[in-house]
Each structure stands twice: as structure tokens, then as C-alpha cells.
Write a protein that holds these residues in place. Structure first.
Motif, mmCIF file in Angstrom:
data_model
loop_
_atom_site.group_PDB
_atom_site.id
_atom_site.type_symbol
_atom_site.label_atom_id
_atom_site.label_comp_id
_atom_site.label_asym_id
_atom_site.label_seq_id
_atom_site.Cartn_x
_atom_site.Cartn_y
_atom_site.Cartn_z
ATOM 1 N N THR A 51 -29.319 9.960 5.089
ATOM 2 C CA THR A 51 -28.584 9.831 4.207
ATOM 3 C C THR A 51 -27.866 11.162 4.099
ATOM 4 O O THR A 51 -28.415 12.445 5.381
ATOM 5 N N HIS A 52 -26.185 11.377 4.133
ATOM 6 C CA HIS A 52 -25.205 12.651 4.424
ATOM 7 C C HIS A 52 -25.522 13.497 2.809
ATOM 8 O O HIS A 52 -25.148 12.804 1.863
ATOM 9 N N HIS A 53 -25.348 14.868 3.231
ATOM 10 C CA HIS A 53 -24.562 15.300 1.783
ATOM 11 C C HIS A 53 -24.426 16.738 2.097
ATOM 12 O O HIS A 53 -24.257 17.075 3.360
ATOM 13 N N GLY B 68 -22.495 6.906 2.302
ATOM 14 C CA GLY B 68 -23.070 8.701 2.507
ATOM 15 C C GLY B 68 -24.754 7.781 3.072
ATOM 16 O O GLY B 68 -25.030 8.742 3.640
ATOM 17 N N THR B 69 -24.792 6.858 3.145
ATOM 18 C CA THR B 69 -26.426 6.082 3.759
ATOM 19 C C THR B 69 -25.691 5.998 5.180
ATOM 20 O O THR B 69 -24.847 4.679 5.226
ATOM 21 N N PRO C 146 -22.477 6.577 7.391
ATOM 22 C CA PRO C 146 -22.497 7.034 6.397
ATOM 23 C C PRO C 146 -21.511 6.270 5.469
ATOM 24 O O PRO C 146 -21.226 6.291 4.495
ATOM 25 N N GLN D 249 -29.097 15.922 5.859
ATOM 26 C CA GLN D 249 -29.105 15.115 6.304
ATOM 27 C C GLN D 249 -30.548 14.835 5.983
ATOM 28 O O GLN D 249 -31.464 15.655 6.249
ATOM 29 N N ALA E 3 -28.747 9.950 -4.027
ATOM 30 C CA ALA E 3 -28.164 9.205 -2.277
ATOM 31 C C ALA E 3 -29.124 7.388 -2.550
ATOM 32 O O ALA E 3 -29.889 7.460 -3.363
ATOM 33 N N VAL F 253 -30.532 4.462 -1.441
ATOM 34 C CA VAL F 253 -31.659 4.029 0.094
ATOM 35 C C VAL F 253 -32.278 3.152 -0.327
ATOM 36 O O VAL F 253 -32.351 2.391 -0.871
ATOM 37 N N THR G 87 -31.446 -1.343 -2.912
ATOM 38 C CA THR G 87 -31.870 -0.121 -2.389
ATOM 39 C C THR G 87 -32.375 0.283 -3.761
ATOM 40 O O THR G 87 -32.525 -0.194 -4.720
#
Length: 660
Positions: free
Chosen positions: A313-315, A247-248, A242, A298, A324, A326, A274
Motif C-alpha cells: 500500500t502506498h501513502h 493505492g494498493t 497502485p 509503503q 488502506a 488490503v 479486502t
């Protein structure tokens, strides 16, 4: 071997070193052996040329001198042997593979070979000479595939070239030839360059096709990469951390929708289009918990028809909103959460469905408020709460059942043991629920899974009493009639619940015996099969495997029952390529992998090198044998396993030859 002990060898008469005929009245046996009148033990003549090892297997006949025997011109035994017993020789043939190991027409510095057969394999790392000439020995067999991995393709490259069938029933010469090419290009995500990452590398390719599988990784530089792969025709999949994609995380993301014909150096630009996803995610109206430094939860994006997420995706928790990038596509979206032990909330959420379909061929939004219900209850062991221990977390596993609207999910609760009472917040659904029990919940408890409810319905606030009634099982454990030394681990007892309501309940307990072989273990009340697995570090002569000692044990009150673990001694010469195995590793150098034919359970036995003969103890049964060579045990010899081509039928009572 002891008086009255017989070892019946399946199809291996020529492997048996005898005590020869009894001059004081031994009786001829119809199978060609001689039965001692004072023992009832089958004594088999050596050799029996009517039964030979098939040369497609690793096993070979042990020479007479390895038994300490003297034979005449006709192969009959003149003198020597073991009085009153039967010995079984473990002798293995090796075959040599020679040739040149090349990559792109030049010698390689080192390589790896895989020898693959049906259910068995061997492997070796080798460094050839300056001209690429090599020699490798492997156990005799026919191998379905020989796979060659030259180590100089790229520093992080792993993958083998399939060189096809290899008949190692005789020495062979085979050239090891492979070619590699360079792959380079740009690496963009939504038009932005990848952020370079060294550990882990931000470019990690998996190539599936021909060759069957390769992996290679490298950090990008200013949005560009360069690496090498073995030539072939394959599809490329990409993994990224990520940190490289804002963050993805990508996991097995298909880079191109076609097979890549990789026969020359090529350029491949990666530009993943994306969409921007924004929204709010709350739990009972509040932001997702902030439990960790960095990302807390995630969102996993799964394409229709796929089983695994290609984008994750990380949050960070503590904030209701998220955004995010994607890869464009259509997805089902699932929630994953990793937190910490908590009195109310799960410490882990896996694949909680948020929506079955989300169109991200263009920018989109996804907001959800996840509601929960309270589960209130108490955990009681024999009517009492477990003793409080704030340093211990008891664990409850809840597996969500899939239905037409949702896929399966998983919740893990790790609750500090402050009291027996609990209050848990759970998503609506139907759950298969199990509790992990061990000594943290009570002294002498076996560890394992206790089935709380096979179909727990949570559609409103509800109660969940967890009431576990236990009983003590104790007794004495003897191994071949002997009480093991106290204070050392003898092995493990395993208990399988026979009841349908508890069919997923397995319990295990390490057995460290007290004086006189005494053991004790506390179990949830039920009806069990009892198995014992011996510890071959404590008892190195013993083969280890799961042996059924008690087919039915009713534990509804304290039970006292002694356990007897009984084996048969098998001994004889052990040779690899006609030589005694040296003590190289300081532990097991070679051994056996055995499959008992009556229940298909696997047994393993290891041999400490440096001795010409072996002694093995194994329970009764009819075993198919694979010989095992451990890594670095014998220089220049591939490590792994291969079938010996014989079965050994081990019995305690007198029997007869059983050729197979």
C-alpha cells in the motif's frame, strides 16, 4: 607467432595449420610434429585424422584451404602454412530446422524460438511465408528443449510452448504447433471495479505451470477484462499498479488457489475480498517525512512462509494517519520508504519490520511510533575531512541483522558533503555497515565499499568515527611489453581486500594511462589481490576477463610497482558453415566465451566480420570454448552460444600436444 612462442592445443591437432617440416634439419617430435631448431615451437602436421570434433558440438574441423595449404591425396601438407608458429582454426557447423509454424491451426506472422542446452542457449525471431513454412539455422548441438513462442496470441503476450528435446547434430524438420484460448471476466477489488490503466496496464497476469511461464497484460474496461493465453495447466498470479486499486499494489498475487486447466475459452471472475486497515505511523512522534510529490512510503504485507510481499500500500508523508484496502489474510508488515538525500534521515528504508503478525481476515488497525537513536561522528580521510561539495552526497549502507523478532532490513543514507561531521538518526538494531568511497571523497580514490563495522550495535545514542587511512599505489602498466597510447582507457584495476576484517571490500579504478604507461590509484590501507580487466573497445583483438596480476600487495605506505599484462597470440581461420563471416553489425559479429579451467573465470572475445582470419590475444591458460553469434549478425541464424567441444591450452613456453 614470435620466436619461442608455443601454443599447445587441447585435443585439437586437426585444427592446427603448420609451417611444415624444416628442410634444413628440423627434428622429429615424438607427438608427430616437427620442432624447429631455431625456435623450440611445436609445429603440428595437418591434418591429424586421429583426433576429430565430436559431432554433438558446434565446432568442426577447418578445411585445409582455409589455412592457405595445399594437401596431397593422403591429406598431407604439400605447401603453405605459417612459418614458425601454430594456428588454431575456429570453424562452426550449422544445422537447419524447417517446418510449419502454426497457431490454432493457422500460419503465424512471426515467432520466436529458444534452443536451450545445459548452460548454453540460442534464440531467433523469424517470419514464415504465407503458408507458415519456415527455415532456421542454429549451431550444431543437442538441445534439451526447443521452445516456441507464436507472436499472435495477444498483443502483450510473452511465453513459450515447450516442444521438448531437439537433436540438431543433423538437419531436422519439426512442426511448430501451439493453441491459445481466450480468458475473460470481471475484475473487482473489495467489490469495486479496477480503475482502468493503460500504462502500466491494470491487469498483468503471470501464468506458472505448463507452459513454464507466460505473461500477458491488458487494461480493464468498466471492471471487465479480456485476453488470450497459450493453452495448458497453470496457476495465475496478478500484478497491478497502485493507481488501479485505490493505492494498493499487488505483486505476484495468486488469483485462484488451484491449477487452471486452460484447454478452451474460459471465464474467470476476479473478486479479491479486502479488509480496511487504518492507523497512525509516526517517526519519533512526527508524521513520516513528506519528501516527494505523491506517495512517500509503503507498507508491505508478507504472508507467513513467503519471501516477498504480495500486497503493497502506498501513502503520502506529512500526515500521521493512513488507511488502506488490503486483501484478506494474515501478514507480517514491513515499512518501505523512498525519499531524498538528507542530513539526518535515511533516503531509503527497505523492509523495516512493523509487526510480525497482523490478522486482516477482517478490518484491523495498526499504529506504530518508530523511535530512532542519534549516531554522531566524523568522516576523515587520512586525518582530514573530505573537501566540501554540496553537489555530492556520500553514501552509507546499513544492513540490519535478522533475529527472532525481526527480519533483515536495509537503510541507505545519502548525506550532502557539507563537512566531515554527521548526525544520523537510526532505528535500534545491529547493522553490517559499509561506506561507498570514490573520487568524491578524495582525488585518485578507487571506488568501492569500505567496511566500517561488521556488527554495529545501535541501542542508544552513540558515536561512529569513520577514519580511513589511505596510501598511493602507482607504477607503469605495460601490455605485452608495450606501453599503451596515453589518454585512452586501457581497462580497469580491481582490488580485493585479503584481510578477514575487510573481506567484503572490493575496489575498482578505470585506468587511463599517462605518458610512459604511468598510473596511480589511492586505496584504503590493506593487503590486496590486484586484478586487471582489459578494455576490448580500446584493444579489440584482446579477450577480456579478470586477470590476477599481483597475488599479494601490501598497501600500508606509498607503493610503486609496475604491472605487466601478458598474453599469447592465437590466430587462424574463422568460418561459420564454411563461410567467412560478413561485417554486418559494425561491431562484433561473432566471438568466443571462454572459461579458464584453472580458476573458472570467464573471458569474452569478439570478432569484427569481413576478414577470413582472426587474431586473438588471451592470457595463458586452459580454456573451454563456446562460440558466440551476436543478434542479427547472420541472417536466418539463431544468435547465442554453444560449446565447440574442445579446450585450448595456451602456453608461452614450448610444450607438447595435449589431446583431450
Amino acid at each position: 607467432m614470435g620466436i619461442g612462442l608455443a601454443l599447445v592445443l587441447g585435443g585439437s591437432a586437426c585444427q592446427c595449420g603448420p609451417g611444415e617440416g624444416d628442410p634444413d634439419g628440423g627434428v622429429e617430435d615424438p607427438d608427430g610434429g616437427r620442432r624447429r631448431p631455431d625456435s623450440g615451437t611445436i609445429i603440428v602436421r595437418y591434418p591429424d585424422a586421429s583426433i576429430e570434433y565430436p559431432e554433438v558440438y558446434a565446432g568442426e574441423d577447418c578445411p585445409a584451404e582455409s589455412y592457405g595449404l595445399t594437401t596431397d591425396e593422403d591429406g598431407g601438407v604439400v605447401s603453405g602454412g605459417v612459418d614458425g608458429g601454430v594456428r588454431y582454426g575456429l570453424c562452426v557447423a550449422l544445422r537447419e530446422l524447417t517446418g510449419e509454424a502454426l497457431l490454432n491451426g493457422a500460419p503465424v506472422s512471426s515467432f520466436n524460438l529458444l534452443f536451450l542446452g545445459g548452460g548454453f542457449r540460442s534464440e531467433v525471431d523469424r517470419s514464415p511465408d504465407s503458408l507458415g513454412r519456415y527455415d532456421v539455422k542454429v549451431m550444431r548441438s543437442r538441445y534439451d528443449m526447443l521452445k516456441y513462442w507464436p507472436k499472435g496470441v495477444f498483443p502483450t503476450h510473452e511465453g513459450h510452448q515447450n516442444l521438448g528435446f531437439l537433436d540438431m547434430t543433423k538437419d531436422q524438420a519439426r512442426g511448430l504447433v501451439a493453441n491459445s484460448h481466450q480468458l475473460r471476466g470481471s475484475a473487482l477489488f473489495g467489490g469495486l471495479p479496477f480503475i482502468s490503466s493503460v500504462f502500466p496496464q491494470d491487469i498483468f497476469f503471470r501464468a506458472y505451470g505448463i507452459p513454464e511461464g507466460q505473461t500477458v497484460a491488458t487494461p480493464s474496461h468498466a471492471g471487465a477484462y479480456e485476453l488470450s493465453l497459450l493453452e495448458g495447466t497453470f496457476t495465475l498470479f496478478l500484478d497491478t499498479p497502485p493507481s488501479a486499486l485505490y493505492g494498493t499494489q499487488l505483486s505476484n498475487y495468486q488469483v485462484v488457489n488451484r491449477n487452471l486447466s486452460f484447454l478452451t475459452d474460459q471465464e474467470l471472475d476476479i473478486d479479491i475480498p479486502t479488509s480496511l486497515l487504518e492507523g497512525e505511523l509516526t517517526l519519533d512522534g512526527l508524521p513520516m517525512p513528506d519528501r516527494r510529490v505523491g506517495a512517500d512510503y509503503q507498507l508491505a504485507f508478507v504472508r507467513p512462509g513467503d519471501a516477498e510481499a504480495q500486497a503493497i500500500t502506498h501513502h503520502e508523508g506529512g500526515l500521521p494517519g493512513y488507511s488502506a484496502l488490503v486483501p484478506k489474510g494474515r501478514y507480517g508488515v514491513q515499512l518501505r520508504f523512498e525519499g531524498a538525500p538528507d542530513r539526518h534521515l535515511p533516503s531509503e528504508i527497505w523492509n523495516k519490520p512493523l509487526t510480525p503478525f497482523l490478522d486482516l481476515t477482517q478490518d484491523g488497525q495498526l499504529s506504530a511510533n518508530l523511535t530512532t537513536h542519534w549516531i554522531e561522528g566524523g568522516l576523515l580521510i587520512d586525518g582530514k575531512p573530505p573537501p566540501a561539495n554540496p553537489n555530492y552526497n556520500w553514501r552509507l549502507f546499513m544492513f540490519g541483522a535478522s533475529n527472532a523478532a525481526e527480519t533483515s532490513s536495509f537503510l541507505l543514507y545519502e548525506v550532502p558533503l557539507e563537512s566531515g561531521a554527521f548526525q544520523l538518526r537510526t532505528f535500534p538494531g545491529d547493522y553490517f555497515t559499509i561506506l561507498w568511497v570514490d573520487e568524491g571523497l578524495g582525488a585518485d580514490l578507487a571506488e568501492g565499499f569500505y567496511v566500517v563495522d561488521r556488527f554495529l550495535q545501535v541501542h542508544q545514542d552513540r558515536s561512529l568515527p569513520i577514519l580511513i587511512e589511505t596510501a598511493m599505489f602507482s607504477g607503469r602498466l605495460t601490455i605485452d611489453g608495450t606501453v599503451p597510447a596515453p589518454g585512452r582507457r586501457a581497462g580497469w584495476l580491481s582490488f580485493r581486500n585479503r584481510a578477514m576484517s575487510g573481506q567484503y571490500s572490493w575496489y575498482r579504478r578505470a585506468v587511463t594511462l599517462g605518458e610512459d604507461g604511468f598510473f596511480r590509484v589511492r586505496l584504503p590501507k590493506g593487503e590486496y589481490e590486484v586484478f586487471f580487466t582489459i578494455d576490448n573497445e580500446t584493444f579489440p583483438e584482446y579477450a577480456t576477463g579478470r586477470e590476477l596480476l599481483v597475488p599479494r600487495l601490501l598497501v600500508d605506505e606509498p607503493v610503486v610497482q609496475d604491472l605487466k599484462y601478458e598474453t599469447v597470440v592465437v590466430s587462424g581461420p574463422l568460418r561459420v558453415a564454411g563461410k567467412v563471416v560478413e561485417d554486418t553489425l559494425g561491431g562484433f559479429d561473432v566471438g568466443l566465451k571462454m572459461t579458464r579451467q584453472s580458476d573458472l573465470r570467464d573471458w569474452e572475445w569478439g570478432f569484427l566480420g569481413g576478414k577470413s582470419d582472426y587474431v586473438m590475444r588471451v592470457p595463458e591458460g586452459d580454456y573451454a570454448l563456446d562460440f558466440v553469434i551476436y543478434e542479427n549478425a547472420i541472417d536466418g541464424v539463431a544468435f547465442g552460444n554453444a560449446p565447440m567441444g574442445r579446450r585450448i591450452n595456451v602456453l608461452k613456453q614450448p610444450g607438447q600436444l595435449d589431446p583431450r
